[in-house]
Motif scaffolding. Structure first.
Motif, PDB file in Angstrom:
ATOM      1  N   LEU A  43      11.755  -5.276 -20.914  1.00 27.29           N
ATOM      2  CA  LEU A  43      10.928  -6.183 -20.595  1.00 27.29           C
ATOM      3  C   LEU A  43      10.396  -7.135 -21.859  1.00 27.29           C
ATOM      4  O   LEU A  43       9.445  -7.878 -21.554  1.00 27.29           O
ATOM      5  CB  LEU A  43       9.740  -5.688 -19.768  1.00 27.29           C
ATOM      6  N   ALA A  44      10.780  -6.512 -23.013  1.00 32.83           N
ATOM      7  CA  ALA A  44      10.585  -7.131 -24.370  1.00 32.83           C
ATOM      8  C   ALA A  44      10.597  -8.578 -23.922  1.00 32.83           C
ATOM      9  O   ALA A  44      11.609  -9.192 -23.725  1.00 32.83           O
ATOM     10  CB  ALA A  44      11.199  -6.902 -25.317  1.00 32.83           C
ATOM     11  N   GLY A  45       9.685  -9.669 -24.457  1.00 31.13           N
ATOM     12  CA  GLY A  45       9.796 -11.043 -24.374  1.00 31.13           C
ATOM     13  C   GLY A  45       9.184 -11.547 -23.066  1.00 31.13           C
ATOM     14  O   GLY A  45       8.969 -12.767 -22.871  1.00 31.13           O
ATOM     15  N   HIS A  46       8.833 -10.639 -22.085  1.00 34.82           N
ATOM     16  CA  HIS A  46       8.242 -11.062 -20.633  1.00 34.82           C
ATOM     17  C   HIS A  46       6.747 -10.923 -20.814  1.00 34.82           C
ATOM     18  O   HIS A  46       6.162 -10.075 -21.331  1.00 34.82           O
ATOM     19  CB  HIS A  46       8.846 -10.293 -19.668  1.00 34.82           C
ATOM     20  N   SER A  47       5.941 -11.767 -20.052  1.00 34.21           N
ATOM     21  CA  SER A  47       4.692 -11.615 -19.904  1.00 34.21           C
ATOM     22  C   SER A  47       4.104 -11.969 -18.658  1.00 34.21           C
ATOM     23  O   SER A  47       4.431 -12.925 -17.751  1.00 34.21           O
ATOM     24  CB  SER A  47       4.248 -12.599 -20.905  1.00 34.21           C
ATOM     25  N   PHE A  48       3.350 -10.930 -17.931  1.00 33.42           N
ATOM     26  CA  PHE A  48       3.248 -11.129 -16.416  1.00 33.42           C
ATOM     27  C   PHE A  48       1.726 -11.380 -16.177  1.00 33.42           C
ATOM     28  O   PHE A  48       0.866 -10.680 -16.861  1.00 33.42           O
ATOM     29  CB  PHE A  48       3.778  -9.598 -15.795  1.00 33.42           C
ATOM     30  N   THR A  49       1.735 -12.128 -15.153  1.00 30.18           N
ATOM     31  CA  THR A  49       0.147 -12.365 -14.805  1.00 30.18           C
ATOM     32  C   THR A  49       0.351 -12.195 -13.062  1.00 30.18           C
ATOM     33  O   THR A  49       1.018 -12.537 -12.505  1.00 30.18           O
ATOM     34  CB  THR A  49      -0.244 -14.030 -14.813  1.00 30.18           C
ATOM     35  N   VAL A  50      -0.815 -11.426 -12.667  1.00 31.09           N
ATOM     36  CA  VAL A  50      -0.763 -10.832 -11.529  1.00 31.09           C
ATOM     37  C   VAL A  50      -2.005 -11.552 -10.485  1.00 31.09           C
ATOM     38  O   VAL A  50      -3.229 -11.584 -11.010  1.00 31.09           O
ATOM     39  CB  VAL A  50      -1.036  -9.281 -11.700  1.00 31.09           C
ATOM     40  N   TYR A  51      -1.524 -12.116  -9.404  1.00 36.06           N
ATOM     41  CA  TYR A  51      -2.685 -12.589  -8.352  1.00 36.06           C
ATOM     42  C   TYR A  51      -2.766 -11.763  -7.094  1.00 36.06           C
ATOM     43  O   TYR A  51      -1.679 -11.476  -6.406  1.00 36.06           O
ATOM     44  CB  TYR A  51      -2.328 -13.782  -7.908  1.00 36.06           C
ATOM     45  N   LYS A  52      -3.793 -11.380  -6.593  1.00 35.98           N
ATOM     46  CA  LYS A  52      -4.126 -10.635  -5.542  1.00 35.98           C
ATOM     47  C   LYS A  52      -3.966 -11.566  -4.236  1.00 35.98           C
ATOM     48  O   LYS A  52      -4.701 -12.541  -4.353  1.00 35.98           O
ATOM     49  CB  LYS A  52      -5.191  -9.720  -5.398  1.00 35.98           C
ATOM     50  N   LEU A  53      -3.022 -11.125  -3.345  1.00 36.68           N
ATOM     51  CA  LEU A  53      -2.928 -11.935  -2.011  1.00 36.68           C
ATOM     52  C   LEU A  53      -3.575 -11.616  -1.011  1.00 36.68           C
ATOM     53  O   LEU A  53      -3.984 -12.507   0.121  1.00 36.68           O
ATOM     54  CB  LEU A  53      -1.405 -12.442  -1.740  1.00 36.68           C
ATOM     55  N   ALA A  54      -3.479 -10.287  -0.897  1.00 34.57           N
ATOM     56  CA  ALA A  54      -4.023  -9.619   0.370  1.00 34.57           C
ATOM     57  C   ALA A  54      -4.672  -8.168   0.297  1.00 34.57           C
ATOM     58  O   ALA A  54      -4.058  -7.580  -0.474  1.00 34.57           O
ATOM     59  CB  ALA A  54      -2.963  -9.639   1.623  1.00 34.57           C
ATOM     60  N   ASN A  55      -5.589  -7.958   1.039  1.00 36.91           N
ATOM     61  CA  ASN A  55      -6.067  -6.574   0.968  1.00 36.91           C
ATOM     62  C   ASN A  55      -5.544  -5.995   2.329  1.00 36.91           C
ATOM     63  O   ASN A  55      -5.075  -6.662   3.398  1.00 36.91           O
ATOM     64  CB  ASN A  55      -7.843  -6.432   1.303  1.00 36.91           C
ATOM     65  N   TYR A  56      -5.460  -4.752   2.309  1.00 31.87           N
ATOM     66  CA  TYR A  56      -4.577  -3.958   3.626  1.00 31.87           C
ATOM     67  C   TYR A  56      -5.690  -3.532   4.579  1.00 31.87           C
ATOM     68  O   TYR A  56      -6.913  -2.837   4.067  1.00 31.87           O
ATOM     69  CB  TYR A  56      -3.802  -2.980   3.132  1.00 31.87           C
ATOM     70  N   THR A  57      -5.594  -3.392   5.744  1.00 31.16           N
ATOM     71  CA  THR A  57      -6.619  -2.714   6.580  1.00 31.16           C
ATOM     72  C   THR A  57      -5.773  -2.125   7.738  1.00 31.16           C
ATOM     73  O   THR A  57      -4.529  -2.465   7.816  1.00 31.16           O
ATOM     74  CB  THR A  57      -7.743  -3.620   7.473  1.00 31.16           C
ATOM     75  N   ASP A  58      -6.236  -1.393   8.370  1.00 29.52           N
ATOM     76  CA  ASP A  58      -5.637  -0.681   9.692  1.00 29.52           C
ATOM     77  C   ASP A  58      -4.216  -0.295   9.293  1.00 29.52           C
ATOM     78  O   ASP A  58      -3.151  -0.307   9.953  1.00 29.52           O
ATOM     79  CB  ASP A  58      -5.539  -1.670  10.900  1.00 29.52           C
ATOM     80  N   VAL A  59      -4.262   0.801   8.346  1.00 33.88           N
ATOM     81  CA  VAL A  59      -2.861   1.108   7.530  1.00 33.88           C
ATOM     82  C   VAL A  59      -2.410   2.447   8.779  1.00 33.88           C
ATOM     83  O   VAL A  59      -3.416   3.372   8.934  1.00 33.88           O
ATOM     84  CB  VAL A  59      -3.150   1.973   6.377  1.00 33.88           C
ATOM     85  N   VAL A  60      -1.333   2.561   9.355  1.00 31.63           N
ATOM     86  CA  VAL A  60      -0.931   3.296  10.260  1.00 31.63           C
ATOM     87  C   VAL A  60       0.344   3.932   9.341  1.00 31.63           C
ATOM     88  O   VAL A  60       1.316   3.057   8.995  1.00 31.63           O
ATOM     89  CB  VAL A  60      -0.197   2.603  11.553  1.00 31.63           C
ATOM     90  N   LYS A  61       0.093   5.367   9.312  1.00 27.67           N
ATOM     91  CA  LYS A  61       1.293   6.027   8.507  1.00 27.67           C
ATOM     92  C   LYS A  61       2.296   6.652   9.535  1.00 27.67           C
ATOM     93  O   LYS A  61       1.702   6.893  10.791  1.00 27.67           O
ATOM     94  CB  LYS A  61       0.667   7.238   7.808  1.00 27.67           C
ATOM     95  N   ASP A  62       3.422   6.870   9.096  1.00 31.72           N
ATOM     96  CA  ASP A  62       4.306   7.725   9.973  1.00 31.72           C
ATOM     97  C   ASP A  62       5.141   8.562   9.041  1.00 31.72           C
ATOM     98  O   ASP A  62       6.082   8.566   8.247  1.00 31.72           O
ATOM     99  CB  ASP A  62       5.408   6.497  10.286  1.00 31.72           C
ATOM    100  N   GLY A  63       4.301   9.766   8.999  1.00 32.33           N
ATOM    101  CA  GLY A  63       4.799  10.740   8.072  1.00 32.33           C
ATOM    102  C   GLY A  63       4.369  10.485   6.702  1.00 32.33           C
ATOM    103  O   GLY A  63       3.437  10.000   6.351  1.00 32.33           O
ATOM    104  N   ALA A  64       5.327  10.363   5.664  1.00 31.75           N
ATOM    105  CA  ALA A  64       5.136   9.964   4.541  1.00 31.75           C
ATOM    106  C   ALA A  64       5.390   8.556   4.206  1.00 31.75           C
ATOM    107  O   ALA A  64       4.920   8.007   3.260  1.00 31.75           O
ATOM    108  CB  ALA A  64       6.266  10.711   3.538  1.00 31.75           C
ATOM    109  N   ASN A  65       5.743   7.930   5.171  1.00 32.69           N
ATOM    110  CA  ASN A  65       6.041   6.208   5.258  1.00 32.69           C
ATOM    111  C   ASN A  65       4.870   5.439   5.889  1.00 32.69           C
ATOM    112  O   ASN A  65       4.251   6.160   6.433  1.00 32.69           O
ATOM    113  CB  ASN A  65       7.000   5.953   5.804  1.00 32.69           C
ATOM    114  N   VAL A  66       4.851   4.349   5.781  1.00 28.81           N
ATOM    115  CA  VAL A  66       3.541   3.471   6.446  1.00 28.81           C
ATOM    116  C   VAL A  66       4.593   2.569   7.238  1.00 28.81           C
ATOM    117  O   VAL A  66       5.568   2.090   6.966  1.00 28.81           O
ATOM    118  CB  VAL A  66       3.223   2.436   4.943  1.00 28.81           C
TER     119      VAL A  66
END
Length: 534
Positions: A43-66
């Motif tokens: 990743l040398a030479g890369h520079s990342f900027t991070v924007y949040k688009l969504a919060n999660y609600t009402d998470v339903v799990k299926d065992g170890a998965n979502v």
């Protein structure tokens, strides 16, 4: 109740209520997000900027998965930004039905043209929308970057790549029930980098290595398969100048597994010699992968190997071969304000060098000797060299009798041209008339890949001048070799010289004895004593 206590209690209840509001950022747990360059990449030479688009609600799990989640934008500015990007790309949703922009964004199928368009629009409009990045200027010098972020859905903008829409882990889960990965992604680099090497005569892989004109050399190139959400196929091509690709030599592997069948037909790639160059046009190759290469091996390092014959390289015009790897992008992966990236490239120059031999008299160093004959042997490859003046190439074999016998010209010079790296023995095969025929010097030439030349005597070393690490790039190193016409001209360098002196003296005695015996025989025959018994 005290009025102050009532006010404090109300404030506490309000704060607790705020923490319980679905989608509130204040209650969001931390997740992780790992950005990967892929095997063998950085990743040398890369520079990342991070924007949040969504919060999660009402998470339903299926065992170890979502199994499922609901989503909402973290603030109105972000919601308006997403809504505008969706509208610009023809995505509609109903606010009256309780839908919101962030939730609609998550409903878009991952590998779709529409989602790629939306990602590009979000990147292009981020600055104008006044949204605030969660993280900026995130860098790494390794092959991955680990970020801790509030759980949610993010836009990751890469200064050296293509925008990515990606989710963190959710409640520790790293996968959705439908198989979609959470919390990690391969970056969408705008240039697929490639690293090319040539095998030197010593068996090591180098960025550049000298080769003899007429010699076949092995080449190796490595690259990381791009993200399948960005690239359909990749095209490999090698532009060769003074070098010709050997048909059938192309092979590709991943981790030792042969994947040559993941590439289409290997076509010829003919290029024209550059202006001012005299070498023959090179003939390289070109091939495009199947889509299954990217789908199956994204993030994996591919190694391709092949061979090329040096057909017309010289000291003035070294052989060149430049490999290119071109990502064939999926539609609308490249944002509208970003130029289409060029291919990744690398090249391995293949120089070749000259060495001269100059023959002089041991008695008079200013006198050059014409007609001395020599052959050249590559000790590194155990091959005798034969020169083809029509093609300006050497051919090679183990039969000394078929090797070219070179003769010194009127200036006493032989030019051994277009030699690669290695150790050579140059052997005198015929001494000119007037010089001792049983004293035939030989010498060793050592040539490095960068053109350092060392010359040392081998047989009768005292008759060859020593040259230490001459720069063959700047001038032509010269081996000065002497012939003798008197036994006393032999340097006193040890047992070998003494042996030759004894042999030479013995030869002289034999000649004198034979001459005297012949005279005695003739005299007796002339005196009538009869023939002398043999």
């Amino acid at each position: 109740m005290d009025k102050k206590k009532i006010t404090a209690a109300c404030a506490t209840m309000a704060a607790l209520a705020a923490l319980c509001v679905p989608g509130s950022a204040a209650f969001a747990a931390d997740g992780t997000l790992t950005l990967n360059a892929g095997d063998g990449s950085t990743l040398a030479g890369h520079s990342f900027t991070v924007y949040k688009l969504a919060n999660y609600t009402d998470v339903v799990k299926d065992g170890a998965n979502v199994k499922s989640v609901s989503a909402k934008h973290p603030d109105q500015t972000t919601g308006d930004w997403i809504a505008a990007a969706l509208k610009a790309n023809g995505v509609n949703y109903s606010v009256d039905a309780g839908q919101n922009a962030a939730e609609q964004l998550l409903r878009l199928k991952t590998d779709t043209d529409t989602l790629r368009k939306v990602a590009g629009t979000l990147q292009a409009t981020a600055a104008a929308s006044k949204v605030t990045a969660v993280k900026t200027n995130q860098t790494s010098t390794t092959g991955s970057l680990n970020l801790t972020l509030p759980e949610g859905y993010y836009l990751v903008v890469d200064a050296q790549g293509i925008p990515i829409l990606v989710s963190t882990t959710i409640g520790g889960a790293t996968r959705m029930s439908n198989g979609q990965t959470l919390g990690s992604t391969q970056i969408k680099a705008n240039v697929t980098k490639i690293d090319k090497k040539i095998k030197s005569v010593d068996g090591t892989w180098k960025d550049s290595a000298a080769a003899t004109n007429g010699e076949t050399r092995d080449f190796k190139a490595t690259f990381t398969v791009p993200n399948k959400l960005a690239v359909d196929t990749i095209t490999l091509e090698d532009h060769m100048t003074g070098i010709t690709y050997i048909d059938g030599s192309f092979h590709a592997t991943v981790g030792g597994t042969d994947i040559t069948n993941q590439f289409g037909a290997i076509g010829k790639d003919k290029i024209t010699a550059a202006d001012g160059k005299t070498q023959t046009d090179g003939t390289g190759f070109k091939t495009t992968s199947l889509q299954s290469l990217v789908d199956t091996y994204q993030g994996k390092q591919v190694t391709v190997t092949y061979q090329g014959k040096v057909v017309n390289a010289s000291k003035a015009n070294q052989g060149l071969n430049q490999i290119l790897v071109t990502s064939n992008w999926l539609p609308n992966v490249i944002p509208p304000d970003v130029p289409t990236p060029g291919p990744g490239t690398d090249e391995t120059p293949v120089p070749t060098y000259d060495v001269n031999l100059k023959k002089i008299s041991a008695a008079d160093g200013s006198r050059t000797i014409q007609g001395a004959k020599f052959k050249i042997h590559n000790d590194s490859l155990n091959q005798w060299y034969t020169w083809d003046s029509a093609s300006n190439q050497w051919t090679f074999g183990t039969d000394e009798s078929k090797a070219t016998e070179f003769s010194t010209n009127a200036q006493g010079v032989i030019n051994f041209t277009r030699l690669g790296a290695g150790t050579y023995t140059v052997k005198e095969t015929q001494v000119p008339a007037g010089y001792f025929s049983f004293v035939k010097p030989s010498f060793t030439i050592k040539v490095t890949d960068d053109g350092r030349v060392t010359i040392t005597g081998k047989d009768q070393p005292g008759l060859t001048g020593t040259v230490t690490n001459a720069d063959a790039n700047a001038s032509t190193p010269t081996a000065v070799v002497k012939n003798i016409d008197n036994i006393t001209q032999l340097p006193q360098t040890g047992a070998e010289t003494m042996g030759i002196m004894i042999v030479g003296a013995f030869a002289i005695i034999l000649v004198a004895t034979a001459t005297g015996w012949g005279a005695y025989r003739i005299r007796h025959e002339n005196m009538g004593d009869g023939s002398i018994a043999a």
